[in-house]
Design a protein around this motif. Sequence first.
Motif, PDB file in Angstrom:
ATOM      1  N   LEU A 199       0.850  -1.189   0.000  1.00 36.46           N
ATOM      2  CA  LEU A 199       0.000   0.000   0.000  1.00 36.46           C
ATOM      3  C   LEU A 199       0.885   1.238   0.000  1.00 36.46           C
ATOM      4  O   LEU A 199       1.866   1.313   0.731  1.00 36.46           O
ATOM      5  CB  LEU A 199      -0.920   0.020   1.223  1.00 36.46           C
ATOM      6  N   ARG A 200       0.548   2.219  -0.820  1.00 39.77           N
ATOM      7  CA  ARG A 200       1.376   3.420  -0.937  1.00 39.77           C
ATOM      8  C   ARG A 200       0.626   4.699  -0.592  1.00 39.77           C
ATOM      9  O   ARG A 200       1.157   5.575   0.056  1.00 39.77           O
ATOM     10  CB  ARG A 200       1.919   3.545  -2.372  1.00 39.77           C
ATOM     11  N   THR A 201      -0.615   4.810  -1.052  1.00 38.88           N
ATOM     12  CA  THR A 201      -1.305   6.097  -0.963  1.00 38.88           C
ATOM     13  C   THR A 201      -2.368   6.147   0.115  1.00 38.88           C
ATOM     14  O   THR A 201      -3.019   7.165   0.281  1.00 38.88           O
ATOM     15  CB  THR A 201      -1.985   6.429  -2.305  1.00 38.88           C
ATOM     16  N   THR A 202      -2.564   5.081   0.858  1.00 40.65           N
ATOM     17  CA  THR A 202      -3.624   5.048   1.855  1.00 40.65           C
ATOM     18  C   THR A 202      -3.124   4.395   3.132  1.00 40.65           C
ATOM     19  O   THR A 202      -2.193   3.585   3.095  1.00 40.65           O
ATOM     20  CB  THR A 202      -4.848   4.294   1.292  1.00 40.65           C
ATOM     21  N   GLY A 203      -3.739   4.738   4.243  1.00 35.16           N
ATOM     22  CA  GLY A 203      -3.342   4.164   5.524  1.00 35.16           C
ATOM     23  C   GLY A 203      -3.827   2.741   5.697  1.00 35.16           C
ATOM     24  O   GLY A 203      -3.205   1.934   6.367  1.00 35.16           O
ATOM     25  N   GLY A 204      -4.957   2.428   5.103  1.00 35.41           N
ATOM     26  CA  GLY A 204      -5.515   1.092   5.207  1.00 35.41           C
ATOM     27  C   GLY A 204      -6.703   0.971   4.284  1.00 35.41           C
ATOM     28  O   GLY A 204      -7.156   1.958   3.698  1.00 35.41           O
ATOM     29  N   ARG A 205      -7.226  -0.252   4.162  1.00 28.43           N
ATOM     30  CA  ARG A 205      -8.428  -0.428   3.358  1.00 28.43           C
ATOM     31  C   ARG A 205      -9.216  -1.621   3.855  1.00 28.43           C
ATOM     32  O   ARG A 205      -8.660  -2.609   4.320  1.00 28.43           O
ATOM     33  CB  ARG A 205      -8.114  -0.551   1.878  1.00 28.43           C
TER      34      ARG A 205
END
Length: 156
Positions: free
Chosen positions: A32-38
């Motif tokens: 993951l690069r652009t978000t803290g989590g999903r």
Amino acid sequence: MNDEQLQRLTEELSLKYFHKPFQHIAFFNKRLRTTGGRYMLGSHNIEINYTYYEQYGLDELVGIIKHELCHYHLHLENRGYKHQDTDFKQLLKKVGAPRFCTPLPSKKKKRSSKRIYYFQCTSCCTQYIRKRNINLTKYVCGKCRGALKQKGMKEI
């Protein structure tokens, strides 16, 4: 912190703030690069960006987990789980979860100046100005098909 500790922490936070069990898998995803989590709608699993834990510590990680748990519990209850839904916004406020995570510092180096390249035909002396450098063995003059040579470069 490893995946097992993250799983336990997620289960504890779910019981503490939502009073409901977390019955799926929470794990770190280092891609993951652009978000803290999903939150994954299909599998109901939660993926967390490990870089946020490394750079900002446990407090930021707890905020990200609470945010993703809001998606999780609302989705399982068939309520509005998307960012723009009022159910989601209300639950974020209730549990004290952040709406957005702290942005990571950018790793890309920005070129402070731009370049302009000047080329000239050796036959007809036509001048060309380009923002990008060109391969002089591949390209020729558009008017007379003569060879090109680079006259200079200027940084703005």
